[in-house]
Design a protein around this motif. Structure first.
Motif, PDB file in Angstrom:
ATOM      1  N   LEU A  12       0.820  -1.214   0.000  1.00 59.76           N
ATOM      2  CA  LEU A  12       0.000   0.000   0.000  1.00 59.76           C
ATOM      3  C   LEU A  12       0.854   1.265   0.000  1.00 59.76           C
ATOM      4  O   LEU A  12       0.332   2.367   0.122  1.00 59.76           O
ATOM      5  N   GLY A  13       2.181   1.095  -0.110  1.00 61.03           N
ATOM      6  CA  GLY A  13       3.072   2.244  -0.179  1.00 61.03           C
ATOM      7  C   GLY A  13       3.582   2.760   1.147  1.00 61.03           C
ATOM      8  O   GLY A  13       4.197   3.833   1.201  1.00 61.03           O
ATOM      9  N   VAL A  14       3.358   2.032   2.227  1.00 60.37           N
ATOM     10  CA  VAL A  14       3.827   2.473   3.539  1.00 60.37           C
ATOM     11  C   VAL A  14       5.347   2.336   3.619  1.00 60.37           C
ATOM     12  O   VAL A  14       5.921   1.348   3.178  1.00 60.37           O
ATOM     13  N   THR A  15       5.978   3.362   4.193  1.00 59.78           N
ATOM     14  CA  THR A  15       7.423   3.367   4.390  1.00 59.78           C
ATOM     15  C   THR A  15       7.749   2.791   5.764  1.00 59.78           C
ATOM     16  O   THR A  15       7.143   3.191   6.768  1.00 59.78           O
ATOM     17  N   PHE A  16       8.706   1.881   5.798  1.00 62.32           N
ATOM     18  CA  PHE A  16       9.166   1.285   7.053  1.00 62.32           C
ATOM     19  C   PHE A  16      10.575   1.759   7.348  1.00 62.32           C
ATOM     20  O   PHE A  16      11.413   1.821   6.453  1.00 62.32           O
ATOM     21  N   THR A  17      10.839   2.083   8.614  1.00 58.73           N
ATOM     22  CA  THR A  17      12.195   2.439   9.033  1.00 58.73           C
ATOM     23  C   THR A  17      12.888   1.237   9.652  1.00 58.73           C
ATOM     24  O   THR A  17      14.088   1.267   9.872  1.00 58.73           O
ATOM     25  N   GLN A  18      12.119   0.196   9.963  1.00 54.56           N
ATOM     26  CA  GLN A  18      12.688  -1.063  10.448  1.00 54.56           C
ATOM     27  C   GLN A  18      11.881  -2.204   9.842  1.00 54.56           C
ATOM     28  O   GLN A  18      10.659  -2.264  10.006  1.00 54.56           O
ATOM     29  N   GLU A  19      12.551  -3.070   9.114  1.00 52.01           N
ATOM     30  CA  GLU A  19      11.897  -4.253   8.562  1.00 52.01           C
ATOM     31  C   GLU A  19      11.598  -5.227   9.699  1.00 52.01           C
ATOM     32  O   GLU A  19      12.135  -5.074  10.805  1.00 52.01           O
ATOM     33  N   PRO A  20      10.765  -6.238   9.462  1.00 54.15           N
ATOM     34  CA  PRO A  20      10.477  -7.207  10.519  1.00 54.15           C
ATOM     35  C   PRO A  20      11.763  -7.774  11.120  1.00 54.15           C
ATOM     36  O   PRO A  20      12.663  -8.196  10.404  1.00 54.15           O
ATOM     37  N   THR A  21      11.835  -7.707  12.430  1.00 56.61           N
ATOM     38  CA  THR A  21      13.020  -8.138  13.167  1.00 56.61           C
ATOM     39  C   THR A  21      12.606  -9.070  14.288  1.00 56.61           C
ATOM     40  O   THR A  21      11.782  -8.702  15.138  1.00 56.61           O
ATOM     41  N   ASP A  22      13.170 -10.275  14.288  1.00 55.20           N
ATOM     42  CA  ASP A  22      12.904 -11.256  15.342  1.00 55.20           C
ATOM     43  C   ASP A  22      13.773 -10.904  16.540  1.00 55.20           C
ATOM     44  O   ASP A  22      14.994 -10.876  16.438  1.00 55.20           O
ATOM     45  N   MET A  23      13.130 -10.618  17.667  1.00 58.50           N
ATOM     46  CA  MET A  23      13.846 -10.245  18.883  1.00 58.50           C
ATOM     47  C   MET A  23      13.578 -11.269  19.980  1.00 58.50           C
ATOM     48  O   MET A  23      13.394 -10.905  21.146  1.00 58.50           O
ATOM     49  N   GLY A  24      13.537 -12.544  19.620  1.00 59.27           N
ATOM     50  CA  GLY A  24      13.271 -13.591  20.604  1.00 59.27           C
ATOM     51  C   GLY A  24      11.787 -13.732  20.858  1.00 59.27           C
ATOM     52  O   GLY A  24      11.067 -14.271  20.027  1.00 59.27           O
ATOM     53  N   PRO A  25      11.306 -13.218  21.991  1.00 57.68           N
ATOM     54  CA  PRO A  25       9.887 -13.388  22.308  1.00 57.68           C
ATOM     55  C   PRO A  25       8.952 -12.487  21.493  1.00 57.68           C
ATOM     56  O   PRO A  25       7.748 -12.655  21.529  1.00 57.68           O
ATOM     57  N   VAL A  26       9.512 -11.543  20.738  1.00 54.92           N
ATOM     58  CA  VAL A  26       8.683 -10.616  19.972  1.00 54.92           C
ATOM     59  C   VAL A  26       9.331 -10.341  18.618  1.00 54.92           C
ATOM     60  O   VAL A  26      10.552 -10.307  18.494  1.00 54.92           O
TER      61      VAL A  26
END
Length: 130
Positions: A96-110
């Motif tokens: 939909l054209g949304v800008t992300f400053t952080q891509e999906p990041t696995d941080m263990g429990p989240v």
């Protein structure tokens, strides 16, 4: 017993914010009434229409814009929204054209990702591993 019934996000343009938070993020408009030169606008999750309301509050206070700019400059999200699947929501929103400053990041429990809400905020989306 105390509970959260409303939370706010400070926005630079209520009309643009309402469009983004409903048409793009998928919230549902609940309240939209005139309030002086602005409006009292709240949105809710379609999954919980009687749940917590998010107020799209004008960032008119003199401290609001410098505060928001400092958070964005440091890459700090203003708030966080829960999603069922961060990767799927990231892909949907990117489409939909949304800008992300952080891509999906696995941080263990989240797993988290951070997006630009086009209204002066970074917003985190998160999914707890279950």
């Amino acid at each position: 017993m105390m509970r959260v019934n409303m939370a706010s996000v400070l926005v630079d343009d209520q009309t643009k914010a309402l469009r983004f938070y409903t048409d793009v993020l998928g919230f549902k408009e609940k309240t939209n009434v005139p309030l002086g030169e602005h409006r009292w606008i709240t949105v809710v999750s379609p999954a919980e229409p009687d749940g917590v309301e998010l107020v799209l509050e004008p960032d008119e206070h003199p401290a609001a814009k410098p505060f928001k700019a400092a958070l964005v400059a440091d890459g700090i999200p203003y708030t966080s929204f829960a999603v069922d699947d961060v990767q799927a929501e990231y892909e949907r929103l990117r489409g939909l054209g949304v800008t992300f400053t952080q891509e999906p990041t696995d941080m263990g429990p989240v797993t988290t990702a951070v997006l630009d809400d086009t209204c002066g905020n970074l917003i985190q989306i998160a999914h707890l591993a279950g």
